[in-house]
Structure formats: C-alpha cells, structure tokens
Design a protein around this motif. Structure first.
Motif, PDB file in Angstrom:
ATOM      1  N   HIS A  88       0.864  -1.184   0.000  1.00  0.00           N
ATOM      2  CA  HIS A  88       0.000   0.000   0.000  1.00  0.00           C
ATOM      3  C   HIS A  88       0.892   1.223   0.000  1.00  0.00           C
ATOM      4  O   HIS A  88       2.122   1.097  -0.027  1.00  0.00           O
ATOM      5  N   HIS A 120       1.334   3.904   2.163  1.00  0.00           N
ATOM      6  CA  HIS A 120       1.714   4.678   3.351  1.00  0.00           C
ATOM      7  C   HIS A 120       3.213   4.988   3.352  1.00  0.00           C
ATOM      8  O   HIS A 120       3.999   4.256   2.758  1.00  0.00           O
ATOM      9  N   HIS A 176      -6.965  -2.149   5.850  1.00  0.00           N
ATOM     10  CA  HIS A 176      -5.982  -1.164   6.329  1.00  0.00           C
ATOM     11  C   HIS A 176      -6.026   0.049   5.398  1.00  0.00           C
ATOM     12  O   HIS A 176      -6.089   1.187   5.837  1.00  0.00           O
TER      13      HIS A 176
HETATM   14 ZN    ZN Z   1       0.143   1.252   6.632  1.00  0.00          ZN
END
Ligand code: ZN
Length: 296
Positions: A135, A137, A208
């Motif tokens: 992902h 982040h 998430h």
């Molecule tokens: Zn994360």
C-alpha cells in the motif's frame, strides 16, 4: 546489536529451484498507545488518541527482497530518513502534518535506508525487476527514491483510492504500474500472479487501506510465506483481532484476516507482517500460523 537483515533460502514450489529472500529492517516507528488498540477504529478513535501522551511500542519496518529464478522482486521500500528532517512534512495539509510530527515517532538513519541494505547483500537497485507495494503509506514508499529505474507495481484500486497516501512526498521520476487483480488465488477473488510458475502472487487484503494487498510466495510442501504488509501489524494481532485506530475499513480488515486464517487451514503459512519483530524467529523456526491459537 539489533538484527537488521534476515536471510532465508527455501525450495521453490516446483520442488527443484531454490528461492532466496531477505528481510531488511528499514527504520522503526511508533504511534500513540491508544491508537494501537482501538476497540472501534475510525476518525473518532484517531482524534481521541491525540490526547494520549504515551506512545506504543516501537514497530520495525520490514522490507522483503525475493531472489527468484524468474527475477528479483522487492516488496515495499521502507522509510526514508528524511522523515527526521524538519520541514519534510511541510508540503502536507495542516492535520496530516500535525499527525506525522506529533502523533508519530520515527527512528531511521540515512545508512539504514534501502540503498545501503541492498549494497550490503551485493545487489544493485537496477538488478531489481519489479517492486510491489502492499500500500502507499509513507513507511512503505520512503525508499522509492532509490528505485528510479524499477517498475513499481501498485494495485490499481490502491492507486485510485490513495487512503492515507501523500503523493506530494513521492519522488518525481518513479515508474508506477497500476495492476489489475483479475485472477484468483484460493479464496481470494482478486489476485495477480507475478511469475509464470504461479508461485508469487499479489492478493487483495483490503481494510488497512481499500487497495491493500499481501504477497504470497509459495514454497514446496504446501508452504506459503505470506508478506502481509499492514493487514495486521503483528501475528499476535491477527490472532487477537486487534486493529489500530487509523485503518480505513474495519469490516474489510476483519474479513481479510479471516481469509488468511482460512487459508492457513489448507496451507502451512509463515506470516510475515511489516511491523513484527517476531518475523526473525518465525522464519528461523519455520513457525506456522496455528489455527488453534485463534480466539474466535
Ligand atoms: Zn500502513
């Protein structure tokens, strides 16, 4: 001395080839204690955690490099040491900047970044065939600046939704390749095989973030090394059903965890989430997900 590199050699799914992979600990981070254990994740829990003065335990940031007969694959890229520099978060909106500067703690030195780690094992970044991001982040994208010649695969949905992502912090000249997950793997209906041997596969594990993926490396004897990203921070949290305040979709996240536990009934899974120091021993001892431990 903290162990920063894990080395592992396994027999491939075909029973003949060897696959070697490495774990690199690229910095660590902490969030507020109450944000670590939110009974009801969401915006309210996140804002309430701002009042909390105590930080939770340090969480390592693991990145994985798989040296496979079909190519070299990197999973995630870790933190950038720039997070420690004043003004790094300045391009962001006020709230996000406040969150990173006051509600999180980071620890990373320049010589812990991805380029140094690769150097240590004698692999140049341009030897990497593909990078796959679980992902977007910042603790998963911070090393992209060392990968300007490498295609970076991101699930198309993640690239569209960008939950908690900050493209303003991404380097200019990266080569993002949005990937559609149009195949399936076991009970996962959205998957994409990265090798012709079908032993390395991106699988959709949302929650998430809405476009979060995990990557499964299939070995022989029904073994799966599951690079879980942030589907849960640690294996214990998978068993305990513990989630942080900041997850995007609690229901989806729980479902993704259930799917992993269901997969563990059929396969011998060694679970390797990004933020778990237990990965070191788990790989050394070939410790698999135990279904009995799962409190239902
Ligand atoms: Zn994360």
């Amino acid at each position: 001395m903290v162990q920063r590199i894990i080395t592992k050699e396994i027999i491939a799914k075909n029973g003949k080839d060897k696959v070697k992979f490495y774990g690199f600990k690229i910095g660590q981070l902490a969030i507020k204690e109450s944000a670590m254990h939110a009974p009801k994740p969401g915006l309210i829990s996140t804002v309430l955690s701002f009042k909390d003065k105590t930080f939770g335990e340090w969480l390592p940031v693991w990145v994985w490099l798989i040296v496979h007969p079909e190519g070299i694959f990197l999973i995630d890229t870790g933190l950038s040491s720039e997070v420690k520099q004043a003004g790094y978060f300045k391009p962001l909106d006020f709230i996000s900047r406040y969150y990173f500067e006051k509600q999180m703690k980071f620890e990373i030195k320049r010589e812990e970044e991805l380029d140094y780690m690769l150097q240590k094992i004698g692999i140049a970044s341009n030897q990497i065939d593909k990078t796959i991001l679980t992902h977007l982040h910042i603790d998963h994208t911070g090393g992209m600046k060392h990968l300007l010649q490498v295609p970076i695969l991101v699930y198309e949905k993640e690239w569209k939704t960008q939950d908690g992502a900050f493209p303003k912090l991404f380097p200019q000249n990266i080569h993002i390749q949005p990937v559609k997950l149009e195949e399936s793997f076991e009970l996962f209906e959205h998957a994409h095989y990265l090798t012709k041997g079908k032993d390395l596969v991106m699988i959709s594990t949302p929650g998430h973030t809405r476009g979060h993926v995990s990557i499964a490396l299939l070995g022989n004897k029904n073994k799966i090394y599951l690079f879980g990203g942030d589907v849960t921070y640690t294996q214990n949290r998978l068993y305990d059903n513990t989630f942080s305040a900041t997850i995007k979709d609690h229901k989806d996240n729980k479902k993704s965890c259930e799917n992993i536990l269901a997969l563990a009934k059929k396969f011998n899974i060694i679970f390797l989430p990004t933020h778990d120091m237990g990965n070191i021993d788990r790989l050394k001892n070939e410790e698999e997900i135990k279904i009995d431990n799962n409190k239902e």
